[in-house]
Design a protein around this motif. Structure first.
Motif, PDB file in Angstrom:
ATOM      1  N   UNK A  30     -84.019 -55.173 -19.120  1.00 57.35           N
ATOM      2  CA  UNK A  30     -82.839 -55.969 -19.485  1.00 57.35           C
ATOM      3  C   UNK A  30     -81.693 -55.717 -18.508  1.00 57.35           C
ATOM      4  N   UNK A  31     -81.580 -54.479 -18.061  1.00 59.63           N
ATOM      5  CA  UNK A  31     -80.499 -54.117 -17.148  1.00 59.63           C
ATOM      6  C   UNK A  31     -80.550 -54.952 -15.875  1.00 59.63           C
ATOM      7  N   UNK A  32     -81.748 -55.307 -15.429  1.00 61.84           N
ATOM      8  CA  UNK A  32     -81.886 -56.067 -14.196  1.00 61.84           C
ATOM      9  C   UNK A  32     -81.791 -57.570 -14.364  1.00 61.84           C
ATOM     10  N   UNK A  33     -81.668 -58.049 -15.598  1.00 62.27           N
ATOM     11  CA  UNK A  33     -81.579 -59.482 -15.845  1.00 62.27           C
ATOM     12  C   UNK A  33     -80.144 -59.983 -15.708  1.00 62.27           C
ATOM     13  N   UNK A  34     -80.002 -61.198 -15.240  1.00 63.03           N
ATOM     14  CA  UNK A  34     -78.682 -61.823 -15.213  1.00 63.03           C
ATOM     15  C   UNK A  34     -78.264 -62.128 -16.639  1.00 63.03           C
ATOM     16  N   UNK A  35     -76.988 -62.033 -16.921  1.00 62.62           N
ATOM     17  CA  UNK A  35     -76.483 -62.247 -18.275  1.00 62.62           C
ATOM     18  C   UNK A  35     -76.020 -63.685 -18.463  1.00 62.62           C
ATOM     19  N   UNK A  36     -76.716 -64.415 -19.305  1.00 61.32           N
ATOM     20  CA  UNK A  36     -76.310 -65.764 -19.692  1.00 61.32           C
ATOM     21  C   UNK A  36     -75.927 -65.682 -21.164  1.00 61.32           C
ATOM     22  N   UNK A  37     -74.640 -65.567 -21.413  1.00 63.58           N
ATOM     23  CA  UNK A  37     -74.163 -65.337 -22.776  1.00 63.58           C
ATOM     24  C   UNK A  37     -74.598 -66.436 -23.735  1.00 63.58           C
ATOM     25  N   UNK A  38     -74.554 -67.675 -23.287  1.00 60.71           N
ATOM     26  CA  UNK A  38     -74.945 -68.787 -24.150  1.00 60.71           C
ATOM     27  C   UNK A  38     -76.393 -68.650 -24.600  1.00 60.71           C
ATOM     28  N   UNK A  39     -77.284 -68.334 -23.662  1.00 61.28           N
ATOM     29  CA  UNK A  39     -78.694 -68.180 -24.017  1.00 61.28           C
ATOM     30  C   UNK A  39     -78.929 -66.947 -24.878  1.00 61.28           C
ATOM     31  N   UNK A  40     -78.159 -65.917 -24.654  1.00 58.39           N
ATOM     32  CA  UNK A  40     -78.305 -64.720 -25.474  1.00 58.39           C
ATOM     33  C   UNK A  40     -78.081 -65.046 -26.961  1.00 58.39           C
ATOM     34  N   UNK A  41     -77.047 -65.852 -27.205  1.00 59.09           N
ATOM     35  CA  UNK A  41     -76.700 -66.149 -28.598  1.00 59.09           C
ATOM     36  C   UNK A  41     -77.529 -67.291 -29.178  1.00 59.09           C
ATOM     37  N   UNK A  42     -77.790 -68.319 -28.391  1.00 58.35           N
ATOM     38  CA  UNK A  42     -78.541 -69.458 -28.923  1.00 58.35           C
ATOM     39  C   UNK A  42     -80.055 -69.238 -28.877  1.00 58.35           C
ATOM     40  N   UNK A  64     -81.578 -66.128 -28.780  1.00 60.94           N
ATOM     41  CA  UNK A  64     -82.041 -64.876 -29.375  1.00 60.94           C
ATOM     42  C   UNK A  64     -81.402 -64.617 -30.736  1.00 60.94           C
ATOM     43  N   UNK A  65     -80.092 -64.554 -30.760  1.00 60.38           N
ATOM     44  CA  UNK A  65     -79.404 -64.264 -32.030  1.00 60.38           C
ATOM     45  C   UNK A  65     -79.623 -65.380 -33.044  1.00 60.38           C
ATOM     46  N   UNK A  66     -79.478 -66.623 -32.609  1.00 62.88           N
ATOM     47  CA  UNK A  66     -79.551 -67.747 -33.546  1.00 62.88           C
ATOM     48  C   UNK A  66     -80.857 -67.790 -34.346  1.00 62.88           C
ATOM     49  N   UNK A  67     -82.035 -67.764 -33.705  1.00 64.17           N
ATOM     50  CA  UNK A  67     -83.259 -67.838 -34.512  1.00 64.17           C
ATOM     51  C   UNK A  67     -83.454 -66.646 -35.435  1.00 64.17           C
ATOM     52  N   UNK A  77     -81.004 -57.438 -37.374  1.00 60.06           N
ATOM     53  CA  UNK A  77     -81.246 -58.860 -37.573  1.00 60.06           C
ATOM     54  C   UNK A  77     -82.567 -59.087 -38.307  1.00 60.06           C
ATOM     55  N   UNK A  78     -83.607 -58.405 -37.876  1.00 60.45           N
ATOM     56  CA  UNK A  78     -84.914 -58.558 -38.501  1.00 60.45           C
ATOM     57  C   UNK A  78     -84.940 -57.994 -39.913  1.00 60.45           C
ATOM     58  N   UNK A  79     -84.159 -56.951 -40.149  1.00 59.06           N
ATOM     59  CA  UNK A  79     -84.150 -56.324 -41.473  1.00 59.06           C
ATOM     60  C   UNK A  79     -83.663 -57.286 -42.554  1.00 59.06           C
ATOM     61  N   UNK A  80     -82.959 -58.331 -42.150  1.00 59.15           N
ATOM     62  CA  UNK A  80     -82.463 -59.304 -43.105  1.00 59.15           C
ATOM     63  C   UNK A  80     -83.571 -60.044 -43.843  1.00 59.15           C
ATOM     64  N   UNK A  81     -84.776 -60.070 -43.267  1.00 56.55           N
ATOM     65  CA  UNK A  81     -85.874 -60.787 -43.925  1.00 56.55           C
ATOM     66  C   UNK A  81     -86.277 -60.111 -45.229  1.00 56.55           C
ATOM     67  N   UNK A  82     -85.960 -58.841 -45.378  1.00 58.55           N
ATOM     68  CA  UNK A  82     -86.345 -58.123 -46.588  1.00 58.55           C
ATOM     69  C   UNK A  82     -85.506 -58.511 -47.804  1.00 58.55           C
ATOM     70  N   UNK A  83     -84.460 -59.311 -47.578  1.00 54.22           N
ATOM     71  CA  UNK A  83     -83.658 -59.795 -48.702  1.00 54.22           C
ATOM     72  C   UNK A  83     -84.341 -60.945 -49.432  1.00 54.22           C
ATOM     73  N   UNK A  84     -85.557 -61.260 -49.036  1.00 55.51           N
ATOM     74  CA  UNK A  84     -86.284 -62.365 -49.666  1.00 55.51           C
ATOM     75  C   UNK A  84     -86.781 -61.985 -51.060  1.00 55.51           C
TER      76      UNK A  84
END
Length: 211
Positions: A30-42, A44-47, A129-136
């Protein structure tokens, strides 16, 4: 600017698996990847946040939650409102964490870099983020504590991406954590007040009963 691993479903699954199972190697990647903030949130975080929010809505609507003989069940409207607020708060919390990480970096001999800070905040949040699935379902709710693994991910990734000297990493991590907790409590209180008002306008909500 682009980022290699957040584009497409395969990249998402691989990144989740790798950051959880082999975090040190994945943080180096990850350290070597370019940071695209929009893609990070849409990308990765969004789904992941959407999945957790959907599980929460299902759990609050379909099952009663409670203890000591008292159970609570949300109406569909209240459950949806709660899920939407949870979804929004995920983005707010991660974004605030990134700002804190970047703002505190110079105080601990680290390199201030907003793109790197967002990568740390986003990927370190994977477990929570993944732990939220246990609220089912109430029976799996306690497993949400597995989300605390995000603290370990943050501890490992923070110095790698922000170039923190070894003797400063514990102080940097602890300070980021404390500031983030305080700010998120304040944000949570404000969001909770708004949610209560909106929920009241939406009509009947939470019902109480005996287990």
């Amino acid at each position: 600017m682009t980022t290699e691993s957040t584009a497409g479903p395969v990249g998402l699954i691989d990144r989740v698996k790798n950051i959880l199972l082999t975090p040190r190697a994945e943080w180096d990647r990850i350290d070597g990847e370019a940071a695209d903030t929009t893609k990070l949130y849409t990308g990765y975080v969004l789904p992941l946040a959407a999945l957790s929010a959907i599980c929460m809505v299902i759990g609050l609507t379909m099952f009663s939650w409670g203890a000591f003989g008292v159970s609570v069940r949300f109406s569909p409207v209240q459950a949806i409102i709660t899920g939407v607020f949870q979804f929004v708060m995920v983005f707010v919390s991660i974004y605030v964490l990134a700002l804190i990480i970047n703002a505190l970096a110079p105080n601990f001999g680290s390199t201030a870099n907003q793109g790197q800070a967002h990568k740390v905040a986003v990927y370190a949040s994977t477990a929570s983020l993944l732990a939220g699935v246990f609220s089912i379902h109430p029976a799996t709710g306690i497993l949400g504590l597995l989300g605390l693994y995000s603290l370990a991910l943050l501890f490992i990734g923070l110095p790698k991406l922000m170039k923190t000297p070894e003797d400063k990493r514990i102080g940097y991590f602890a300070t980021v954590l404390i500031v983030a907790i305080v700010l998120n409590i304040l944000i949570g209180v404000l969001a909770g007040s708004v949610r209560t008002v909106v929920g009241g306008m939406a009509g009947p909500g939470i019902s109480f009963g005996q287990n």
